[in-house]
Structures are given as C-alpha cells and as structure tokens.
Design an enzyme around this catalytic site. Structure first.
Site, PDB file in Angstrom:
ATOM      1  N   GLU A 161     -15.332 -32.331 -37.444  1.00  0.00           N
ATOM      2  CA  GLU A 161     -15.771 -32.814 -35.882  1.00  0.00           C
ATOM      3  C   GLU A 161     -15.809 -34.693 -36.036  1.00  0.00           C
ATOM      4  O   GLU A 161     -15.371 -35.476 -37.485  1.00  0.00           O
ATOM      5  CB  GLU A 161     -16.781 -32.552 -35.648  1.00  0.00           C
ATOM      6  CG  GLU A 161     -17.787 -31.516 -36.108  1.00  0.00           C
ATOM      7  CD  GLU A 161     -17.343 -30.649 -34.227  1.00  0.00           C
ATOM      8  OE1 GLU A 161     -16.638 -30.961 -33.484  1.00  0.00           O
ATOM      9  OE2 GLU A 161     -18.349 -29.712 -34.492  1.00  0.00           O
ATOM     10  N   ASN A 186     -13.084 -31.652 -28.530  1.00  0.00           N
ATOM     11  CA  ASN A 186     -13.369 -33.220 -28.698  1.00  0.00           C
ATOM     12  C   ASN A 186     -12.270 -33.470 -30.079  1.00  0.00           C
ATOM     13  O   ASN A 186     -12.335 -34.163 -30.824  1.00  0.00           O
ATOM     14  CB  ASN A 186     -15.036 -32.961 -29.329  1.00  0.00           C
ATOM     15  CG  ASN A 186     -14.777 -32.562 -30.604  1.00  0.00           C
ATOM     16  OD1 ASN A 186     -14.112 -31.325 -30.911  1.00  0.00           O
ATOM     17  ND2 ASN A 186     -16.705 -32.082 -31.304  1.00  0.00           N
ATOM     18  N   HIS A 197     -11.390 -31.404 -32.736  1.00  0.00           N
ATOM     19  CA  HIS A 197     -12.633 -31.352 -33.756  1.00  0.00           C
ATOM     20  C   HIS A 197     -11.254 -30.258 -34.174  1.00  0.00           C
ATOM     21  O   HIS A 197     -10.268 -29.600 -32.851  1.00  0.00           O
ATOM     22  CB  HIS A 197     -13.785 -30.757 -34.216  1.00  0.00           C
ATOM     23  CG  HIS A 197     -13.288 -29.241 -33.041  1.00  0.00           C
ATOM     24  ND1 HIS A 197     -14.656 -29.005 -33.210  1.00  0.00           N
ATOM     25  CD2 HIS A 197     -12.546 -27.808 -32.686  1.00  0.00           C
ATOM     26  CE1 HIS A 197     -15.324 -27.519 -32.182  1.00  0.00           C
ATOM     27  NE2 HIS A 197     -13.535 -27.071 -32.577  1.00  0.00           N
ATOM     28  N   ASP A 211     -12.940 -22.294 -41.227  1.00  0.00           N
ATOM     29  CA  ASP A 211     -14.755 -22.223 -41.559  1.00  0.00           C
ATOM     30  C   ASP A 211     -15.588 -21.301 -41.250  1.00  0.00           C
ATOM     31  O   ASP A 211     -15.027 -19.936 -41.818  1.00  0.00           O
ATOM     32  CB  ASP A 211     -14.640 -23.126 -40.685  1.00  0.00           C
ATOM     33  CG  ASP A 211     -13.950 -22.825 -39.177  1.00  0.00           C
ATOM     34  OD1 ASP A 211     -13.942 -21.826 -39.033  1.00  0.00           O
ATOM     35  OD2 ASP A 211     -13.642 -23.878 -38.398  1.00  0.00           O
TER      36      ASP A 211
HETATM   37  P1  PGA Z   1     -11.832 -21.599 -28.703  1.00  0.00           P
HETATM   38  O1  PGA Z   1     -12.185 -23.151 -30.035  1.00  0.00           O
HETATM   39  O2  PGA Z   1     -10.697 -20.931 -29.164  1.00  0.00           O
HETATM   40  O3  PGA Z   1     -12.631 -20.684 -28.679  1.00  0.00           O
HETATM   41  O4  PGA Z   1     -11.374 -23.051 -27.395  1.00  0.00           O
HETATM   42  C1  PGA Z   1     -11.340 -23.834 -30.730  1.00  0.00           C
HETATM   43  C2  PGA Z   1     -11.716 -24.605 -31.444  1.00  0.00           C
HETATM   44  O5  PGA Z   1     -12.988 -24.824 -30.831  1.00  0.00           O
HETATM   45  O6  PGA Z   1     -11.268 -24.949 -32.626  1.00  0.00           O
END
Ligand code: PGA
Length: 241
Positions: free
Chosen positions: A143, A136, A138, A67
């Site tokens: 999302e 959440n 994702h 992304d």
């Molecule tokens: P993080 O993010 O590794 O910074 O916890 C993971 C994500 O949001 O996919």
C-alpha cells in the site's frame, strides 16, 4: 516500461496467457509469480484453454503468489489459496506441492516472511511475475507508504483496498491485514507483466507510468525494472499522454 493497449480484457488475457505458456514450453520448470483479483482471470482462462488443448504442461512449474490475507483460514473460500485452487490450479496438471503462499496465520510472521523469500531465491527467483494494480497504485498488497519495502512483510490494508475487496466478504468481516511480497522482491522477477482494465484504474496507471517514482504510488517502482510490459484496455489508458 513497454505499454500495450488492447481492445478488452479477453485480448489482454490471451496475450499474457500466451506469454506464460511460451515461457513454460521453453522452460518446463519455470518459476511463475501469480496474482489474485479480477485482473488475472482472463490470463488464467487462456492458460487453462491451452493446457486442455495439449499445448503446454505445468507439471514441473513452481508458483509463488504475491500475497495472502491474515487471520483467514487457508481453507476459507476467500483465501487466496482457495482462489488460486478454484481459478487455476484445479484446472491444470500443476503439482500442489509446488504452489507456494505466505501463511497469513503463521505465529511467527517474521520467520514466515523470511522462509518465503528464501524459498523464492532457492528456486532461482521468479521468471515471470503477473501483477494487477490497485486504485491507489498498490502492487501485491504494498500500500502507499513512506518507504519501499524489500522483503515480504505484514501490512495493514488501506481503506481503498478494504472498500474494493469488501464485495468478496458479503456477510462477514473482511481481514484488515495481509502478508505480501515487498516491492523489492517483486522487482527481482526477471520479467513482469501488469494488467489494468477499466476507468477506475486510469489515475493509478498514469501515475505508475508518467509520475515520479515514489512509495506513495508503489507501482511507480516498476519504472526501475528493465523488463516490464503493461497491458491496458482503452479505459485504463485514457489518461496517458
Ligand atoms: P483487481 O485488483 O484485479 O481485482 O482489480 C487488483 C489489485 O488490487 O491489485
């Protein structure tokens, strides 16, 4: 889904970094699916260490990042291209021409997503995809939604994502939109490794592994993939039965 709980993020990074290195030793032109955020950093440290030890060369790999933010110049320090450059690419012998991102500033978003998805297919698909997971549920920036999305698309970031990532945008407004590979595209990877550490991920981890498959918890779609390994620390695994 195979679930492996290790002591801490360093041990997890070693295990996943070693998996990437073994793949590249066996197939020097492998297609790697990469991620940003805190979760992948120990993995990247391990890959860099083994490259510097002369054990593996990344000269021929292709990489695709999951992304990228919209409305943020690629040269901005918080763009995911900048992140990858700083945390991985600048420390490996990787050919930057072979590092592929969605262009979050493309004038024609639909054409950009089609270009990105077609390039993945043209290069034979992703051999090994690295994922984190949001609080959440994702994956990438998929999302919670009413339906799973197949190809890449532009997405409005969820409030919990904006909150989690706002620490990276101290004195400036955080982008509200991003472009991301869809869940369907992620599932086309031949092998997937997901890392989750810390108690803040425990609910999402439980729902991903033991909950029903639903686009409201996008990572639950991984239950449908034949070759997924989930690496957890004890805190992230704490709610599993
Ligand atoms: P993080 O993010 O590794 O910074 O916890 C993971 C994500 O949001 O996919």
């Amino acid at each position: 889904m195979k679930v492996i709980t290790l002591n801490d993020e360093v041990a997890i990074g070693q295990a996943i970094g070693d998996r990437f290195c073994t793949l590249v030793q066996e197939n020097p032109a492998a297609v790697l699916g990469l991620a940003t955020g805190a979760s992948p950093l120990p993995t990247y440290c391990r890959m860099i260490a083994r490259f510097h030890a002369g054990e593996v060369s990344f000269a021929k790999v292709h990489t695709f990042n999951l992304d990228e933010y919209c409305d943020l110049p690629a040269t901005h320090p918080q763009s995911y291209r900048s992140f990858m450059q700083a945390q991985l690419f600048s420390q490996l012998n990787i050919d930057l021409q072979n590092t592929h991102f969605l262009d979050g500033n493309a004038a024609d978003e639909v054409a950009e997503c089609l270009r990105f998805d077609a390039l993945i297919e043209q290069l034979g698909g992703v051999d090994l995809q690295l994922l984190g997971i949001g609080r959440n549920g994702h994956i990438g920036f998929n999302e919670p939604a009413d339906a799973f999305t197949l190809g890449s698309f532009k997405v409005q970031l969820a409030p919990s994502t904006l909150e989690a990532n706002s620490m990276y945008f101290v004195d400036e407004r955080m982008p509200t939109h991003a472009m991301t590979m869809g869940v369907g595209a992620i599932l086309r990877a031949k092998e997937i490794v997901l890392v989750a550490t810390g108690a803040a991920k425990a609910e999402a981890v439980k729902a991903m592994i033991q909950g029903k498959i639903t686009p409201q918890l996008p990572a639950s779609a991984l239950q449908n993939h034949p070759n997924v390994t989930v690496y957890l620390d004890p805190a992230a695994a704490s709610l599993l039965q």
